[in-house]
Motif scaffolding. Structure first.
Motif, PDB file in Angstrom:
ATOM      1  N   PHE A 235      -3.973  61.494   6.547  1.00  0.00           N
ATOM      2  CA  PHE A 235      -4.440  62.659   5.803  1.00  0.00           C
ATOM      3  C   PHE A 235      -3.523  63.818   6.178  1.00  0.00           C
ATOM      4  CE2 PHE A 235      -6.844  66.621   5.715  1.00  0.00           C
ATOM      5  CZ  PHE A 235      -7.402  66.601   4.453  1.00  0.00           C
ATOM      6  N   VAL A 236      -3.016  64.527   5.185  1.00  0.00           N
ATOM      7  CA  VAL A 236      -2.194  65.710   5.425  1.00  0.00           C
ATOM      8  C   VAL A 236      -2.995  66.910   4.946  1.00  0.00           C
ATOM      9  CG1 VAL A 236      -0.001  66.863   4.986  1.00  0.00           C
ATOM     10  CG2 VAL A 236      -0.104  64.358   5.055  1.00  0.00           C
ATOM     11  N   GLY A 237      -3.239  67.839   5.858  1.00  0.00           N
ATOM     12  CA  GLY A 237      -4.039  69.008   5.505  1.00  0.00           C
ATOM     13  C   GLY A 237      -3.613  70.224   6.304  1.00  0.00           C
ATOM     14  N   ARG A 238      -4.251  71.345   5.983  1.00  0.00           N
ATOM     15  CA  ARG A 238      -3.992  72.572   6.739  1.00  0.00           C
ATOM     16  C   ARG A 238      -5.287  73.350   6.888  1.00  0.00           C
ATOM     17  NH1 ARG A 238       0.447  74.852   3.050  1.00  0.00           N
ATOM     18  NH2 ARG A 238      -0.373  74.227   1.078  1.00  0.00           N
ATOM     19  N   GLU A 239      -5.321  74.166   7.926  1.00  0.00           N
ATOM     20  CA  GLU A 239      -6.547  74.902   8.242  1.00  0.00           C
ATOM     21  C   GLU A 239      -6.837  76.011   7.240  1.00  0.00           C
ATOM     22  OE1 GLU A 239      -6.733  76.054  12.330  1.00  0.00           O
ATOM     23  OE2 GLU A 239      -6.362  74.008  13.005  1.00  0.00           O
ATOM     24  N   ALA A 240      -5.788  76.605   6.681  1.00  0.00           N
ATOM     25  CA  ALA A 240      -5.977  77.691   5.717  1.00  0.00           C
ATOM     26  C   ALA A 240      -4.718  77.819   4.867  1.00  0.00           C
ATOM     27  CB  ALA A 240      -6.247  79.001   6.447  1.00  0.00           C
ATOM     28  N   GLU A 241      -4.825  78.527   3.768  1.00  0.00           N
ATOM     29  CA  GLU A 241      -3.676  78.788   2.901  1.00  0.00           C
ATOM     30  C   GLU A 241      -2.570  79.425   3.726  1.00  0.00           C
ATOM     31  OE1 GLU A 241      -1.471  78.811  -0.529  1.00  0.00           O
ATOM     32  OE2 GLU A 241      -3.513  78.065  -0.399  1.00  0.00           O
ATOM     33  N   GLY A 242      -1.379  78.877   3.645  1.00  0.00           N
ATOM     34  CA  GLY A 242      -0.245  79.419   4.375  1.00  0.00           C
ATOM     35  C   GLY A 242      -0.064  78.844   5.768  1.00  0.00           C
ATOM     36  N   ALA A 243      -1.043  78.113   6.272  1.00  0.00           N
ATOM     37  CA  ALA A 243      -0.907  77.495   7.592  1.00  0.00           C
ATOM     38  C   ALA A 243      -0.012  76.264   7.483  1.00  0.00           C
ATOM     39  CB  ALA A 243      -2.281  77.106   8.137  1.00  0.00           C
ATOM     40  N   ALA A 244       0.617  75.909   8.589  1.00  0.00           N
ATOM     41  CA  ALA A 244       1.481  74.726   8.591  1.00  0.00           C
ATOM     42  C   ALA A 244       0.630  73.471   8.425  1.00  0.00           C
ATOM     43  CB  ALA A 244       2.267  74.664   9.901  1.00  0.00           C
ATOM     44  N   PRO A 245       1.120  72.492   7.679  1.00  0.00           N
ATOM     45  CA  PRO A 245       0.367  71.246   7.505  1.00  0.00           C
ATOM     46  C   PRO A 245       0.344  70.414   8.780  1.00  0.00           C
ATOM     47  CG  PRO A 245       2.437  71.149   6.300  1.00  0.00           C
ATOM     48  CD  PRO A 245       2.346  72.512   6.900  1.00  0.00           C
ATOM     49  N   VAL A 246      -0.680  69.582   8.898  1.00  0.00           N
ATOM     50  CA  VAL A 246      -0.839  68.693  10.038  1.00  0.00           C
ATOM     51  C   VAL A 246      -1.228  67.311   9.512  1.00  0.00           C
ATOM     52  CG1 VAL A 246      -3.255  69.326  10.433  1.00  0.00           C
ATOM     53  CG2 VAL A 246      -1.907  68.432  12.315  1.00  0.00           C
ATOM     54  N   VAL A 247      -0.755  66.250  10.193  1.00  0.00           N
ATOM     55  CA  VAL A 247      -1.038  64.876   9.787  1.00  0.00           C
ATOM     56  C   VAL A 247      -2.027  64.258  10.770  1.00  0.00           C
ATOM     57  CG1 VAL A 247      -0.043  62.622   9.228  1.00  0.00           C
ATOM     58  CG2 VAL A 247       1.321  64.689   8.910  1.00  0.00           C
ATOM     59  N   LEU A 248      -3.125  63.716  10.226  1.00  0.00           N
ATOM     60  CA  LEU A 248      -4.181  63.094  11.036  1.00  0.00           C
ATOM     61  C   LEU A 248      -4.462  61.692  10.533  1.00  0.00           C
ATOM     62  CD1 LEU A 248      -6.144  66.236  10.556  1.00  0.00           C
ATOM     63  CD2 LEU A 248      -6.346  65.198  12.784  1.00  0.00           C
ATOM     64  N   PRO A 249      -5.069  60.839  11.389  1.00  0.00           N
ATOM     65  CA  PRO A 249      -5.588  59.574  10.858  1.00  0.00           C
ATOM     66  C   PRO A 249      -6.645  59.899   9.805  1.00  0.00           C
ATOM     67  CG  PRO A 249      -5.571  59.548  13.259  1.00  0.00           C
ATOM     68  CD  PRO A 249      -5.258  60.957  12.830  1.00  0.00           C
ATOM     69  N   LYS A 250      -6.612  59.206   8.668  1.00  0.00           N
ATOM     70  CA  LYS A 250      -7.487  59.546   7.533  1.00  0.00           C
ATOM     71  C   LYS A 250      -8.972  59.489   7.860  1.00  0.00           C
ATOM     72  CE  LYS A 250      -7.990  58.832   2.627  1.00  0.00           C
ATOM     73  NZ  LYS A 250      -7.465  58.186   1.442  1.00  0.00           N
ATOM     74  N   ASP A 251      -9.359  58.637   8.803  1.00  0.00           N
ATOM     75  CA  ASP A 251     -10.773  58.504   9.131  1.00  0.00           C
ATOM     76  C   ASP A 251     -11.243  59.469  10.224  1.00  0.00           C
ATOM     77  OD1 ASP A 251      -9.380  57.346  11.208  1.00  0.00           O
ATOM     78  OD2 ASP A 251     -10.535  55.478  11.228  1.00  0.00           O
ATOM     79  N   HIS A 252     -10.387  60.374  10.674  1.00  0.00           N
ATOM     80  CA  HIS A 252     -10.772  61.309  11.736  1.00  0.00           C
ATOM     81  C   HIS A 252     -11.706  62.391  11.178  1.00  0.00           C
ATOM     82  CE1 HIS A 252     -10.527  64.211  14.980  1.00  0.00           C
ATOM     83  NE2 HIS A 252     -10.141  63.200  15.742  1.00  0.00           N
ATOM     84  N   PRO A 253     -12.787  62.732  11.898  1.00  0.00           N
ATOM     85  CA  PRO A 253     -13.746  63.738  11.413  1.00  0.00           C
ATOM     86  C   PRO A 253     -13.110  65.109  11.138  1.00  0.00           C
ATOM     87  CG  PRO A 253     -14.579  62.659  13.399  1.00  0.00           C
ATOM     88  CD  PRO A 253     -13.203  62.141  13.170  1.00  0.00           C
ATOM     89  N   ARG A 254     -12.048  65.443  11.840  1.00  0.00           N
ATOM     90  CA  ARG A 254     -11.397  66.754  11.653  1.00  0.00           C
ATOM     91  C   ARG A 254     -10.840  66.918  10.235  1.00  0.00           C
ATOM     92  NH1 ARG A 254      -6.134  68.435  14.750  1.00  0.00           N
ATOM     93  NH2 ARG A 254      -5.769  70.427  13.769  1.00  0.00           N
ATOM     94  N   CYS A 255     -10.573  65.813   9.542  1.00  0.00           N
ATOM     95  CA  CYS A 255     -10.054  65.888   8.167  1.00  0.00           C
ATOM     96  C   CYS A 255     -10.997  66.668   7.259  1.00  0.00           C
ATOM     97  CB  CYS A 255      -9.824  64.481   7.605  1.00  0.00           C
ATOM     98  SG  CYS A 255      -8.571  63.541   8.462  1.00  0.00           S
ATOM     99  N   GLN A 256     -12.301  66.576   7.528  1.00  0.00           N
ATOM    100  CA  GLN A 256     -13.297  67.264   6.702  1.00  0.00           C
ATOM    101  C   GLN A 256     -13.177  68.788   6.796  1.00  0.00           C
ATOM    102  OE1 GLN A 256     -15.125  65.389   4.608  1.00  0.00           O
ATOM    103  NE2 GLN A 256     -14.018  63.677   5.516  1.00  0.00           N
ATOM    104  N   GLU A 257     -12.582  69.278   7.888  1.00  0.00           N
ATOM    105  CA  GLU A 257     -12.458  70.717   8.122  1.00  0.00           C
ATOM    106  C   GLU A 257     -11.189  71.304   7.501  1.00  0.00           C
ATOM    107  OE1 GLU A 257     -12.413  71.075  12.361  1.00  0.00           O
ATOM    108  OE2 GLU A 257     -14.212  69.846  12.594  1.00  0.00           O
TER     109      GLU A 257
END
Length: 129
Positions: free
Chosen positions: A46-68
């Motif tokens: 899963f590739v996501g970021r904490e907020a608009e303009g924040a740097a992207p981060v790569v996580l295992p797709k099943d990690h709970p943090r992906c929901q945030e």
């Protein structure tokens, strides 16, 4: 015309997860003994970021943090452009130019959670002692 390939882009796509015909699934990670720089990342990601303009981060797709996190990647083409999602080149180019500044030079997008998964596999395989 520009020549773009995995060498000019310093990027390669590798198999990271497989589902067999019988439904069994497993993560796949390339770990060549010749170079630690050539390992691949294991599993669905899963590739996501904490907020608009924040740097992207790569996580295992099943990690709970992906929901945030706000998803960064989405399917825009599946045999043909997906209506209402596919953007024109000028829009994509403008977004990339804006987002590029949010990525720190030589930054590491690999999350601690994904790095832990990688380190565990390397330890099990006894690579790069």
């Amino acid at each position: 015309l520009q020549k773009m390939n995995r060498d000019t882009m310093s990027f390669a796509t590798k198999l990271c997860h497989i589902t067999y015909a019988d439904g069994k699934e497993r993560d796949v990670m390339k770990t060549p003994k010749s170079s630690a720089a050539k390992i691949s990342l294991p599993g669905k990601m899963f590739v996501g970021r904490e907020a608009e303009g924040a740097a992207p981060v790569v996580l295992p797709k099943d990690h709970p943090r992906c929901q945030e996190l706000e998803p960064v990647m989405r399917v825009v083409y599946n045999k043909r452009p997906i209506p209402g999602i596919f953007q024109d080149f000028d829009t994509i180019k403008a977004r990339v130019q804006k987002d590029w500044t949010s990525i720190p030079p030589n930054g590491n997008p690999i999350s601690p959670e994904l790095q832990e998964k990688v380190d565990k596999i390397l330890k099990e395989r006894q690579h790069f002692k």
